[in-house]
Write an enzyme that holds these catalytic residues in place. Structure first.
Site, PDB file in Angstrom:
ATOM      1  N   SER A 135      38.616  44.436  41.031  1.00 11.91           N
ATOM      2  CA  SER A 135      38.482  43.221  41.836  1.00 11.91           C
ATOM      3  C   SER A 135      37.139  42.565  41.566  1.00 11.91           C
ATOM      4  O   SER A 135      36.130  43.242  41.361  1.00 11.91           O
ATOM      5  CB  SER A 135      38.603  43.574  43.319  1.00 11.91           C
ATOM      6  N   LYS A 157      35.212  51.137  43.561  1.00  9.13           N
ATOM      7  CA  LYS A 157      35.956  50.629  42.406  1.00  9.13           C
ATOM      8  C   LYS A 157      35.013  50.502  41.200  1.00  9.13           C
ATOM      9  O   LYS A 157      35.360  50.858  40.072  1.00  9.13           O
ATOM     10  CB  LYS A 157      36.580  49.265  42.718  1.00  9.13           C
TER      11      LYS A 157
END
Length: 255
Positions: A135, A157
């Site tokens: 993302s 992430k």
């Protein structure tokens, strides 16, 4: 004998909204790919058709995913922790909802440990290419997404992305903008780096377009050892992207 003309691709997180699209797109290209899916529950397997090529496993448990990853050529990672909304907030009155993660399903466990397990298993199995969908927003530790459920989701992430980039395996890291449930293949795609696209008006992307980029990344050497942000112009602005080799050739960033 194995069909050497086709590549075997495993989609993890195949029960998710973007994962389902990737899995279905691969299934439609039977001349090029043998598609496999990994989901977390039997319910998810049934939801996406319950085929024999969909496996149930827990990415947080390394041993449970090793047999699924053995024998594949490429891995597309679409697993992600999903925050849940606490009941009680009256959104109509403008009250801001609160979010939480279920025990054992925090970003640290899913987006870091779970993805690390997949990368390790892929490396041990000799997988030739990993496509990882992340993302945008990871350059900002104070990004609002990190506050959701106090999960620091973009931080974890990012840690997994770095681990993949350091693994030595050929990789493509796609940092998607805001995801939309709209038709794909009708917009001009934009690639960027270091969250520069977040400072513009073009910072969203359809799930279908993310799915298409995942699959196109398997086809081109120009997509390997690259990490990039991905968004699109609004429908009707610009020319729909068809030349993916040219798109990947624009990207110069390894991380």
């Amino acid at each position: 004998m194995a069909d050497l003309s086709r590549s075997t691709v495993l989609v993890t997180g195949a029960g998710g909204r973007t994962g389902q699209i990737v899995y279905e797109k691969l299934k439609q290209k039977t001349d090029q790919y043998v598609a496999k899916g990994l989901v977390r529950t039997e319910e998810s397997k049934v939801k996406i058709g319950g085929a024999e090529d969909v496996f149930v496993g827990d990415i947080r448990n390394a041993d449970s995913i090793v047999p699924v990853i053995e024998g594949i050529d490429s891995l597309i990672i679409l697993t992600s922790a999903v925050p849940k909304m606490k009941p009680g907030a009256d959104v109509i009155k403008g009250e801001r909802p609160e979010f939480y993660f279920e025990d054992g399903a925090y970003p640290e466990q899913v987006d870091w440990i779970g993805q690390k397990n997949q990368i390790d298993a892929a490396k041990a199995a000799g997988v030739k290419h990993i496509v990882l969908v992340g993302s945008m927003g990871g350059t900002n530790p104070n990004h609002p997404l990190n506050n959701l459920g106090k999960g620091n989701i973009l931080i974890w992430k990012r840690k997994a992305e770095q681990y993949l980039a350091d693994s030595g395996l050929p990789y493509t890291i796609i940092r998607a903008g805001g995801l939309q449930d709209k038709e794909g293949d009708v917009r001009e795609l934009l690639v960027g780096k270091d969250d520069e696209l977040l400072k513009t008006d073009t910072r969203s992307i359809t799930r279908a377009d993310v799915a298409e980029v995942c699959i196109q990344a398997l086809r081109f050497e120009e997509a390997k050892f690259k990490a990039f942000d991905l968004a699109s112009k609004p429908e009707g602005a610009g020319t729909p992207t068809k030349d993916f080799k040219a798109l990947f050739s624009q990207i110069t960033t390894r991380f």
